[in-house]
Design a protein around this motif. Structure first.
Motif, PDB file in Angstrom:
ATOM      1  N   ASN B 106      -1.519   5.867  47.759  1.00  0.00           N
ATOM      2  CA  ASN B 106      -1.167   4.519  47.299  1.00  0.00           C
ATOM      3  C   ASN B 106      -1.572   4.305  45.843  1.00  0.00           C
ATOM      4  O   ASN B 106      -0.832   3.707  45.048  1.00  0.00           O
ATOM      5  CB  ASN B 106      -1.849   3.479  48.201  1.00  0.00           C
ATOM      6  CG  ASN B 106      -1.759   2.064  47.655  1.00  0.00           C
ATOM      7  OD1 ASN B 106      -2.724   1.519  47.140  1.00  0.00           O
ATOM      8  ND2 ASN B 106      -0.575   1.473  47.741  1.00  0.00           N
ATOM      9  N   GLU B 114       5.019   0.908  39.251  1.00  0.00           N
ATOM     10  CA  GLU B 114       4.814  -0.286  38.423  1.00  0.00           C
ATOM     11  C   GLU B 114       5.248  -0.029  36.982  1.00  0.00           C
ATOM     12  O   GLU B 114       5.824  -0.900  36.338  1.00  0.00           O
ATOM     13  CB  GLU B 114       3.320  -0.644  38.452  1.00  0.00           C
ATOM     14  CG  GLU B 114       2.948  -1.889  37.686  1.00  0.00           C
ATOM     15  CD  GLU B 114       3.390  -3.140  38.412  1.00  0.00           C
ATOM     16  OE1 GLU B 114       2.969  -3.322  39.565  1.00  0.00           O
ATOM     17  OE2 GLU B 114       4.145  -3.931  37.832  1.00  0.00           O
TER      18      GLU B 114
ATOM     19  N   TRP C  54       9.425  -7.807  34.925  1.00  0.00           N
ATOM     20  CA  TRP C  54       8.781  -9.111  35.098  1.00  0.00           C
ATOM     21  C   TRP C  54       8.558  -9.817  33.766  1.00  0.00           C
ATOM     22  O   TRP C  54       8.604 -11.032  33.677  1.00  0.00           O
ATOM     23  CB  TRP C  54       7.468  -8.926  35.851  1.00  0.00           C
ATOM     24  CG  TRP C  54       7.696  -8.719  37.308  1.00  0.00           C
ATOM     25  CD1 TRP C  54       8.558  -9.451  38.094  1.00  0.00           C
ATOM     26  CD2 TRP C  54       7.123  -7.752  38.167  1.00  0.00           C
ATOM     27  NE1 TRP C  54       8.522  -8.986  39.379  1.00  0.00           N
ATOM     28  CE2 TRP C  54       7.659  -7.952  39.451  1.00  0.00           C
ATOM     29  CE3 TRP C  54       6.187  -6.735  37.977  1.00  0.00           C
ATOM     30  CZ2 TRP C  54       7.295  -7.171  40.544  1.00  0.00           C
ATOM     31  CZ3 TRP C  54       5.828  -5.967  39.053  1.00  0.00           C
ATOM     32  CH2 TRP C  54       6.376  -6.186  40.325  1.00  0.00           C
ATOM     33  N   ASP C 144       3.109 -11.552  38.319  1.00  0.00           N
ATOM     34  CA  ASP C 144       3.184 -10.092  38.290  1.00  0.00           C
ATOM     35  C   ASP C 144       2.941  -9.500  36.908  1.00  0.00           C
ATOM     36  O   ASP C 144       2.361  -8.430  36.795  1.00  0.00           O
ATOM     37  CB  ASP C 144       4.531  -9.631  38.863  1.00  0.00           C
ATOM     38  CG  ASP C 144       4.697 -10.109  40.300  1.00  0.00           C
ATOM     39  OD1 ASP C 144       3.870  -9.741  41.135  1.00  0.00           O
ATOM     40  OD2 ASP C 144       5.625 -10.879  40.575  1.00  0.00           O
ATOM     41  N   ARG C 148      -0.441  -6.998  36.506  1.00  0.00           N
ATOM     42  CA  ARG C 148      -0.403  -5.605  36.033  1.00  0.00           C
ATOM     43  C   ARG C 148      -1.133  -5.446  34.699  1.00  0.00           C
ATOM     44  O   ARG C 148      -1.618  -4.374  34.378  1.00  0.00           O
ATOM     45  CB  ARG C 148       1.039  -5.091  35.931  1.00  0.00           C
ATOM     46  CG  ARG C 148       1.829  -5.681  34.785  1.00  0.00           C
ATOM     47  CD  ARG C 148       3.306  -5.510  35.012  1.00  0.00           C
ATOM     48  NE  ARG C 148       3.698  -4.113  35.030  1.00  0.00           N
ATOM     49  CZ  ARG C 148       4.438  -3.532  34.082  1.00  0.00           C
ATOM     50  NH1 ARG C 148       4.843  -4.220  33.049  1.00  0.00           N
ATOM     51  NH2 ARG C 148       4.769  -2.274  34.177  1.00  0.00           N
ATOM     52  N   TYR C 152      -4.564  -4.945  38.847  1.00  0.00           N
ATOM     53  CA  TYR C 152      -4.045  -3.722  39.456  1.00  0.00           C
ATOM     54  C   TYR C 152      -2.525  -3.735  39.436  1.00  0.00           C
ATOM     55  O   TYR C 152      -1.909  -4.794  39.392  1.00  0.00           O
ATOM     56  CB  TYR C 152      -4.509  -3.622  40.906  1.00  0.00           C
ATOM     57  CG  TYR C 152      -5.993  -3.633  41.071  1.00  0.00           C
ATOM     58  CD1 TYR C 152      -6.741  -2.500  40.791  1.00  0.00           C
ATOM     59  CD2 TYR C 152      -6.654  -4.776  41.487  1.00  0.00           C
ATOM     60  CE1 TYR C 152      -8.108  -2.503  40.932  1.00  0.00           C
ATOM     61  CE2 TYR C 152      -8.039  -4.785  41.633  1.00  0.00           C
ATOM     62  CZ  TYR C 152      -8.755  -3.642  41.358  1.00  0.00           C
ATOM     63  OH  TYR C 152     -10.109  -3.652  41.496  1.00  0.00           O
ATOM     64  N   PRO C 153      -1.903  -2.537  39.579  1.00  0.00           N
ATOM     65  CA  PRO C 153      -0.469  -2.527  39.836  1.00  0.00           C
ATOM     66  C   PRO C 153      -0.206  -3.369  41.085  1.00  0.00           C
ATOM     67  O   PRO C 153      -1.037  -3.398  42.001  1.00  0.00           O
ATOM     68  CB  PRO C 153      -0.171  -1.050  40.114  1.00  0.00           C
ATOM     69  CG  PRO C 153      -1.262  -0.288  39.452  1.00  0.00           C
ATOM     70  CD  PRO C 153      -2.462  -1.171  39.526  1.00  0.00           C
ATOM     71  N   THR C 154       0.937  -4.059  41.114  1.00  0.00           N
ATOM     72  CA  THR C 154       1.158  -5.041  42.181  1.00  0.00           C
ATOM     73  C   THR C 154       1.199  -4.429  43.571  1.00  0.00           C
ATOM     74  O   THR C 154       0.933  -5.119  44.546  1.00  0.00           O
ATOM     75  CB  THR C 154       2.463  -5.808  41.929  1.00  0.00           C
ATOM     76  OG1 THR C 154       3.494  -4.859  41.696  1.00  0.00           O
ATOM     77  CG2 THR C 154       2.331  -6.698  40.728  1.00  0.00           C
ATOM     78  N   GLU C 155       1.534  -3.143  43.691  1.00  0.00           N
ATOM     79  CA  GLU C 155       1.617  -2.548  45.020  1.00  0.00           C
ATOM     80  C   GLU C 155       0.346  -1.830  45.445  1.00  0.00           C
ATOM     81  O   GLU C 155       0.296  -1.182  46.485  1.00  0.00           O
ATOM     82  CB  GLU C 155       2.810  -1.579  45.105  1.00  0.00           C
ATOM     83  CG  GLU C 155       4.172  -2.249  44.960  1.00  0.00           C
ATOM     84  CD  GLU C 155       4.432  -3.298  46.036  1.00  0.00           C
ATOM     85  OE1 GLU C 155       4.016  -3.114  47.185  1.00  0.00           O
ATOM     86  OE2 GLU C 155       5.077  -4.315  45.702  1.00  0.00           O
ATOM     87  N   GLN C 156      -0.696  -1.904  44.642  1.00  0.00           N
ATOM     88  CA  GLN C 156      -1.931  -1.240  45.042  1.00  0.00           C
ATOM     89  C   GLN C 156      -2.632  -2.046  46.132  1.00  0.00           C
ATOM     90  O   GLN C 156      -2.751  -3.265  46.031  1.00  0.00           O
ATOM     91  CB  GLN C 156      -2.852  -1.049  43.838  1.00  0.00           C
ATOM     92  CG  GLN C 156      -3.925  -0.009  44.104  1.00  0.00           C
ATOM     93  CD  GLN C 156      -4.695   0.340  42.850  1.00  0.00           C
ATOM     94  OE1 GLN C 156      -4.150   0.356  41.760  1.00  0.00           O
ATOM     95  NE2 GLN C 156      -5.980   0.600  42.998  1.00  0.00           N
ATOM     96  N   GLY C 157      -3.067  -1.353  47.167  1.00  0.00           N
ATOM     97  CA  GLY C 157      -3.641  -2.036  48.326  1.00  0.00           C
ATOM     98  C   GLY C 157      -5.102  -2.385  48.144  1.00  0.00           C
ATOM     99  O   GLY C 157      -5.972  -1.643  48.545  1.00  0.00           O
ATOM    100  N   VAL C 158      -5.376  -3.515  47.516  1.00  0.00           N
ATOM    101  CA  VAL C 158      -6.759  -3.923  47.298  1.00  0.00           C
ATOM    102  C   VAL C 158      -7.005  -5.296  47.928  1.00  0.00           C
ATOM    103  O   VAL C 158      -6.090  -6.076  48.116  1.00  0.00           O
ATOM    104  CB  VAL C 158      -7.109  -4.000  45.794  1.00  0.00           C
ATOM    105  CG1 VAL C 158      -7.163  -2.621  45.193  1.00  0.00           C
ATOM    106  CG2 VAL C 158      -6.113  -4.861  45.050  1.00  0.00           C
ATOM    107  N   GLN C 159      -8.273  -5.516  48.241  1.00  0.00           N
ATOM    108  CA  GLN C 159      -8.661  -6.795  48.826  1.00  0.00           C
ATOM    109  C   GLN C 159      -9.203  -7.674  47.703  1.00  0.00           C
ATOM    110  O   GLN C 159     -10.094  -7.278  46.974  1.00  0.00           O
ATOM    111  CB  GLN C 159      -9.782  -6.533  49.831  1.00  0.00           C
ATOM    112  CG  GLN C 159      -9.706  -7.366  51.061  1.00  0.00           C
ATOM    113  CD  GLN C 159     -10.620  -6.803  52.133  1.00  0.00           C
ATOM    114  OE1 GLN C 159     -11.657  -6.210  51.838  1.00  0.00           O
ATOM    115  NE2 GLN C 159     -10.241  -6.992  53.377  1.00  0.00           N
ATOM    116  N   ASP C 202     -13.183 -11.333  38.530  1.00  0.00           N
ATOM    117  CA  ASP C 202     -12.610 -11.875  39.765  1.00  0.00           C
ATOM    118  C   ASP C 202     -13.202 -13.240  40.094  1.00  0.00           C
ATOM    119  O   ASP C 202     -13.027 -13.753  41.191  1.00  0.00           O
ATOM    120  CB  ASP C 202     -12.878 -10.921  40.933  1.00  0.00           C
ATOM    121  CG  ASP C 202     -11.911  -9.756  40.931  1.00  0.00           C
ATOM    122  OD1 ASP C 202     -10.753  -9.967  40.537  1.00  0.00           O
ATOM    123  OD2 ASP C 202     -12.315  -8.651  41.299  1.00  0.00           O
TER     124      ASP C 202
END
Lengths: 117, 155, 337
Positions: B106, B114, C54, C144, C148, C152-159, C202
């Motif tokens: 991922n 991106e 975007w 978006d 970026r 993070y890149p928009t598709e990165q799976g982060v919490q 954050d």
């Protein structure tokens, strides 16, 4: 059956350790990944990681410390075969399939898809 | 107006930080731990299935199956990222989907995708390893350092 | 100071009371689904808006919002004296690219998420000072493009942690004029950069709260007003935590704003939308003012409000180098006469 349970539990626990670190420290995902891969390598050298792999299978190889373990054990094996040269060839040799897959699939997916935001 | 005194400023900062820490919402530790455990465990479970497929049906040895197993998991992680599903899993599972090798995939696909709009060389090629790069660097360095130590101890 | 328009240390009083004769706002789908959705002029069905990137989408949204604001004022482009815009992207490309088709003299601004009020204050000064009859001011952000660039890149799976905020996709634009109908701009308090050593990118609400506190406190000191003179004091994008901190710090300084203090970032999304601490970005204060607040003012729901847009003046580079987050807040008072 037992193998699957161990894989689930050990894999889960490794992720929980990372989660607790993320929630209680300032470490970001990239730091966690680097820390864990290094830790996997060190534990492998200390002879701790292979027994874990023997018990938990994918529960120990699929989490990122497994990647560090694969590189270090690859180096150690290659030293047996070809001496000092093995220090530099063993790690990448052992993980070559995974790395090629990562580059190839990463590239293909980037060509096929666009980010959804 | 007089310039700020650094010592007094530090004291003000510390007091303010105490207030922030006190008012800051705490992460839902238990929920996060459970989610990480379940999803992380589940991904490894799938990994075990894949591994057993290679050893059982294709009669590979455990060692020979390691490469194809990780390649398959990487494919799954990469594909789910392309479909736009993996970031949703990540939102729920946190480390549960970051730490398994699917999360490594991922971290490669998401920047590659991106930055496609910035071109195939500097965008896709250049950004692909922004997160995965450091992992490779430290894994490689670790293995070489350990290898050197072990070689020196032997000779 | 020889001029009569400056009051106290940081506040200006507009003697000719520039008017806000029109506003326009265009937002993304998530903002449209939020509690303020019906107040925006246009809600997009997706964040890419038929564009190839975007960044292009953000510029297009911004450009159309500017056109709409001019149109709603009953004006044409050649009547506008100056255009003042800003956004969050590196080298403020969203603004620069949005305005390249307008034959209007342009000043580009950057005040992070405080940009909307920065633009409004300067526009009001231009009008009040007799330098212009019509000035268009606006700000924009896009979830978006910001994600970026800053994270993070928009598709990165982060919490995302609970203190994190969600960058608003949308642009808000106002037309400020010497003549016409609309609420007046009466005061502006320009903030100073405040840094209490907060470092967590954050948790920008905590970084910005001291700046908001300082500007609000200074405003009351400069004008001798009391909170009771205002129907609403609304900050830009402090989020839930930042709002609580500001309220607490002002209380410690002897200003009780209970029931008066709101935050655009808290209002724009509902709790169900999974945005944690609330909205952020230049577009947050810009769209909430241009959409919701302007509507409430013209419907006489409010007589006098103070909008305090807050900005976290960090960059990804400064964060990585371990720097703390300097912040700023500018206040503008808008009232019906």
């Amino acid at each position: 059956m037992r193998q699957y349970i161990y894989a689930f539990v050990v894999g889960g626990i490794i992720c929980v350790i990372a989660q607790v670190l993320m929630d209680t420290t300032k470490l970001k995902p990239a730091h966690i990944l680097v820390l864990f891969v290094t830790l996997g390598g060190v534990l492998s050298a200390l002879g701790v990681y292979q027994p874990l792999v023997n018990i938990a299978g994918a529960g120990a190889t699929i989490p990122i410390p497994g990647f560090g373990h694969a590189m270090v054990s690859g180096v150690l094996e290659e030293i047996e075969k070809s001496g000092i040269v093995g220090v530099f060839s063993g790690g990448l040799k052992a993980t070559a399939i995974g790395l090629s897959a990562a580059v190839l699939f990463g590239y293909i997916m980037a060509l096929l898809f666009n980010p959804k935001g | 107006m007089a310039k700020k005194n650094p010592n007094i400023q530090q004291q003000i900062n510390d007091e303010y930080d105490q207030l922030v820490q006190q008012m800051k919402p705490k992460p839902p530790y238990l929920r996060n731990i459970i989610a990480a455990f379940l999803v992380g465990g589940f991904i490894c479970l799938i990994g075990q299935f894949v591994n057993n497929f290679y050893t059982g049906y294709l009669k590979l040895s455990v060692k020979e199956a390691a490469g194809p197993t990780s390649a398959t998991m990487i494919f799954l992680g990469a594909f789910l990222t392309g479909l736009g599903v993996y970031d949703e899993i990540g939102k729920f599972a946190g480390a549960g989907s970051i730490v398994p090798i699917t999360g490594f995939a991922n971290s490669i696909v998401s920047p590659a995708m991106e930055f496609k709009r910035e071109g195939y060389v500097l965008g896709v090629g250049g950004k692909m390893f922004t997160v995965a790069g450091p992992v490779l660097v430290y894994a490689t360095i670790t293995s070489i350092v350990i290898g050197l130590i072990s070689w020196l101890l032997k000779s | 100071m020889s001029g009569t328009k400056k009051v106290g240390k940081q506040t200006v009083k507009f003697t000719h009371q520039p008017k806000i004769i029109s506003t326009a706002s265009i937002v993304g789908p998530k903002e449209g689904e939020g509690p303020l959705g019906r107040y925006f002029d246009k809600v997009l069905t997706d964040n890419i808006y038929g564009e190839k990137s975007w960044e292009k989408a953000e510029s297009k949204i911004f450009k159309e919002t500017i056109e709409l604001a001019i149109q709603k004022a009953g004006l044409t482009e050649d009547k506008i004296d100056f255009l003042l815009c800003g956004d969050l992207l590196n080298q403020t490309i969203a603004s620069n690219f949005a305005v390249r088709d307008f034959p209007i003299p342009f000043l580009g601004l950057y005040g992070a998420c405080s940009t909307m009020v920065e633009a409004m204050v300067l526009a009001a000064m231009l009008v009040d000072g007799g330098f212009a009859d019509y000035v268009v001011a606006g700000a924009s952000s896009h979830h978006d493009t910001a994600e970026r660039q800053y994270r993070y890149p928009t598709e990165q799976g982060v919490q995302r942690p609970l203190t994190a905020q969600w960058t608003v996709t949308g642009a808000g634009v106002v037309t400020i004029a010497t003549e016409g109908t609309g609420p007046n701009i009466t005061y502006a308090t320009i903030g100073q950069v405040i840094d209490l050593g907060q470092k967590d990118a954050d948790n920008m609400g905590s970084a910005m709260a001291p700046a908001a506190t300082d500007t609000i406190f200074q405003h009351f000191k400069d004008t001798n007003h009391s909170p009771d003179d205002y129907d609403l004091i609304i900050t830009g994008d402090l989020g839930k935590l930042g709002k609580k901190l500001t309220q607490e710090m002002l209380k410690q300084k002897g200003l009780d704003l209970t029931g008066k203090l709101e935050d655009c970032g808290v209002l724009i999304y509902s709790d169900k939308q999974d945005v944690h601490s609330g909205g952020s970005g230049c577009g947050c204060a810009a769209t909430v003012f241009s959409g919701y607040l302007y509507n409430q003012l013209t419907n006489k729901k409010y007589k006098r409000i103070m909008l305090v847009a807050t900005g976290a003046l960090l960059s990804p580079t400064s964060s990585q180098q371990g720097e703390s987050i300097p912040s700023i807040a500018h206040a503008i008072v808008v009232e019906n006469n």
